[in-house]
Motif scaffolding. Structure first.
Motif, PDB file in Angstrom:
ATOM      1  N   GLU A 175     -17.705  19.964   6.528  1.00 36.91           N
ATOM      2  CA  GLU A 175     -16.998  20.013   5.299  1.00 36.91           C
ATOM      3  C   GLU A 175     -15.766  19.010   5.593  1.00 36.91           C
ATOM      4  O   GLU A 175     -15.106  18.662   4.334  1.00 36.91           O
ATOM      5  N   VAL A 176     -15.506  18.567   6.757  1.00 40.76           N
ATOM      6  CA  VAL A 176     -14.499  17.774   6.867  1.00 40.76           C
ATOM      7  C   VAL A 176     -14.653  16.441   6.003  1.00 40.76           C
ATOM      8  O   VAL A 176     -13.679  15.840   5.312  1.00 40.76           O
ATOM      9  N   HIS A 177     -15.627  15.801   5.820  1.00 44.98           N
ATOM     10  CA  HIS A 177     -16.225  14.908   5.133  1.00 44.98           C
ATOM     11  C   HIS A 177     -15.974  15.079   3.470  1.00 44.98           C
ATOM     12  O   HIS A 177     -16.191  14.341   2.801  1.00 44.98           O
ATOM     13  N   GLU A 178     -16.261  16.434   3.103  1.00 39.09           N
ATOM     14  CA  GLU A 178     -16.338  16.708   1.823  1.00 39.09           C
ATOM     15  C   GLU A 178     -14.736  16.866   1.183  1.00 39.09           C
ATOM     16  O   GLU A 178     -14.775  16.954  -0.070  1.00 39.09           O
TER      17      GLU A 178
ATOM     18  N   VAL B 179      -5.811  17.405  -1.555  1.00 40.70           N
ATOM     19  CA  VAL B 179      -5.810  18.566  -2.456  1.00 40.70           C
ATOM     20  C   VAL B 179      -6.180  19.824  -1.476  1.00 40.70           C
ATOM     21  O   VAL B 179      -6.990  19.536  -0.457  1.00 40.70           O
ATOM     22  N   ARG B 180      -5.216  20.757  -1.641  1.00 39.48           N
ATOM     23  CA  ARG B 180      -5.819  21.746  -0.737  1.00 39.48           C
ATOM     24  C   ARG B 180      -7.108  22.580  -0.571  1.00 39.48           C
ATOM     25  O   ARG B 180      -7.860  22.666  -1.848  1.00 39.48           O
ATOM     26  N   TRP B 181      -7.641  22.629   0.370  1.00 41.73           N
ATOM     27  CA  TRP B 181      -9.244  23.216   0.342  1.00 41.73           C
ATOM     28  C   TRP B 181      -9.639  24.386  -0.127  1.00 41.73           C
ATOM     29  O   TRP B 181      -8.654  24.996  -0.016  1.00 41.73           O
ATOM     30  N   ARG B 182     -10.672  24.368  -0.903  1.00 42.84           N
ATOM     31  CA  ARG B 182     -10.805  25.538  -1.978  1.00 42.84           C
ATOM     32  C   ARG B 182     -10.744  26.945  -0.993  1.00 42.84           C
ATOM     33  O   ARG B 182     -10.680  28.095  -1.467  1.00 42.84           O
ATOM     34  N   TYR B 183     -11.434  26.828   0.143  1.00 46.43           N
ATOM     35  CA  TYR B 183     -11.641  28.089   1.265  1.00 46.43           C
ATOM     36  C   TYR B 183     -10.410  28.456   1.965  1.00 46.43           C
ATOM     37  O   TYR B 183     -10.527  29.361   2.668  1.00 46.43           O
TER      38      TYR B 183
END
Ligand SMILES: [Zn+2]
Ligand SMILES: [Zn+2]
Length: 307
Positions: free
Chosen positions: A247-250, A255-259
Motif C-alpha cells: 500500500e505504500v505505493h497506493e 492525505v492521511r491514510w484511510r486505515y
C-alpha cells in the motif's frame, strides 16, 4: 504475451525453489553461530563451575542467547507454517453482480470503497487467476499463486507470504533476529580481536577451525544486524501508520491514510490487545474474535478521510 507469462511463471517457480534454499541457509547460519558462541567462545568458560566473573558473564550471555534463539525460531516457524490469510470460499459477492450500475452488496460496505478506488470500477476487485472477489487490502501473490488477505509481501526467508494473520509473527522474527545478531556480534568480536592481539594478550587457545567459525559468524551476524535495523525501522513506521508494503505505493501524498485509526489501534490490529502476548507469536481467542483486521476481511477506516 504468452512468452511473458511463461517467463513470469519460471521466475515465480525459481523464487519458490530459492525459498527452500533460504530455509537451509537460515539453518546453516544458526548452526554456525551456535557452534561459535556456545562451543568455541562462551561454553568452555562455564567449566569448571566457579564463582569467577567470567563464569557469570558466560552464564548470562548463554542464557540470553538461548532465550532469543528460542523466541526467534518459534516466531520463524509460526511465519513459515501458518496461513497468512486466504479468501473464504463463500466470499464471492462480485461475480454474481452485473458489471455496471449495480451497488455492491450492502453487507460489505468496504467493497464500495475499494471498487471506487480502482481505475475500472465496473470490474471491482476480482482476481481472474483465483476466480474470486478480493476483499480490501487483499492481493494476489504470483509466487504462492493465490490471493492473500492484507498481503504485505512475499518473504523468501520464510517461504511464505506475510499477511493479515502472520504479520505479527514476521515482525517478532525480525525483532528477535536483530537482538540475537547484535548479541552475537558483541559476544564474538572481543575473541575475534584477541586473536590478533588487539588490546593485549593473544588468544592462543583458538584452533584454526574455531577461529574460522568465529570470523564467519561475526561477519554474517554483523551484516544481518545492520540490514535488519533498517528493515525494522521501515516496518515500525508501516505498523504505526497501518500501511502494508504494497500500500505504500497506493497512498496519496499529503492525505492521511484511510486505515490509519491512531497508533495504538493500528498496533493492536497487528499485535492484539493482550499485553502479556505482545512479545510472543500468539493471539488470544478473544482478540481473534474481536479484531476484524486479524481475520483480514474487514478493516475499520477513518471517518474523516475522503475515500
Ligand atoms: Zn488471486
Ligand atoms: Zn506469496
Amino acid at each position: 504475451m504468452i512468452m511473458q507469462n511463461m517467463n513470469l511463471f519460471k521466475l515465480c517457480s525459481a523464487l519458490r525453489v530459492l525459498g527452500y534454499f533460504m530455509i537451509l541457509l537460515f539453518a546453516a547460519i544458526v548452526i554456525l553461530t551456535y557452534y561459535a558462541v556456545v562451543f568455541v567462545t562462551w561454553g568452555p568458560l562455564l567449566f569448571p563451575l566457579s564463582s569467577s566473573s567470567s563464569f557469570f558473564s558466560a552464564f548470562f550471555i548463554l542464557l540470553l542467547f538461548h532465550t532469543l534463539l528460542l523466541l526467534l525460531t518459534w516466531s520463524y516457524f509460526m511465519a513459515v507454517f501458518n496461513d497468512p490469510g486466504s479468501v473464504p470460499l463463500n466470499w464471492t459477492p462480485l461475480p454474481q453482480l452485473p458489471a455496471v450500475a449495480v451497488p455492491p452488496p450492502s453487507n460489505v460496505e468496504f467493497e464500495l470503497e475499494e471498487a471506487a478506488s480502482t481505475t475500472t470500477p465496473s470490474t471491482g476487485r476480482y482476481c481472474t487467476r483465483c476466480q474470486n472477489a478480493k476483499p480490501p487490502r487483499c492481493h494476489h501473490c504470483s509466487i504462492c499463486q493465490r490471493c492473500v488477505l492484507k498481503m504485505d509481501h512475499h518473504c523468501i526467508w520464510v517461504v511464505n507470504c506475510v499477511g493479515a494473520r502472520t504479520y505479527k509473527y514476521f515482525l517478532l522474527f525480525l525483532l528477535y533476529t536483530f537482538l540475537e545478531t547484535t548479541l552475537v556480534c558483541l559476544a564474538l568480536i572481543p575473541s575475534f580481536l584477541r586473536f590478533f592481539g588487539v588490546g593485549g594478550a593473544k588468544n592462543h587457545k583458538l584452533s584454526p577451525g574455531g577461529f574460522s567459525a568465529i570470523f564467519l559468524a561475526s561477519i554474517l551476524n554483523l551484516a544481518f544486524a545492520l540490514s535488519l535495523l533498517c528493515f525494522i525501522v521501515m516496518h515500525l513506521s508501516l505498523l504505526l501508520s497501518n500501511t502494508t508494503s504494497v500500500e505504500v505505493h497506493e497512498k496519496k501524498k499529503g492525505v492521511r491514510w484511510r486505515y490509519d485509526v491512531g497508533r495504538k489501534k493500528n498496533f493492536e490490529q497487528v499485535f492484539g490487545t493482550k499485553k502479556a502476548l505482545w512479545l510472543f507469536p500468539l493471539f488470544s481467542e478473544e482478540d481473534l474474535e474481536n479484531i476484524p483486521a486479524l481475520r483480514g476481511i474487514e478493516f475499520p477506516t477513518r471517518s474523516d478521510v475522503d475515500v
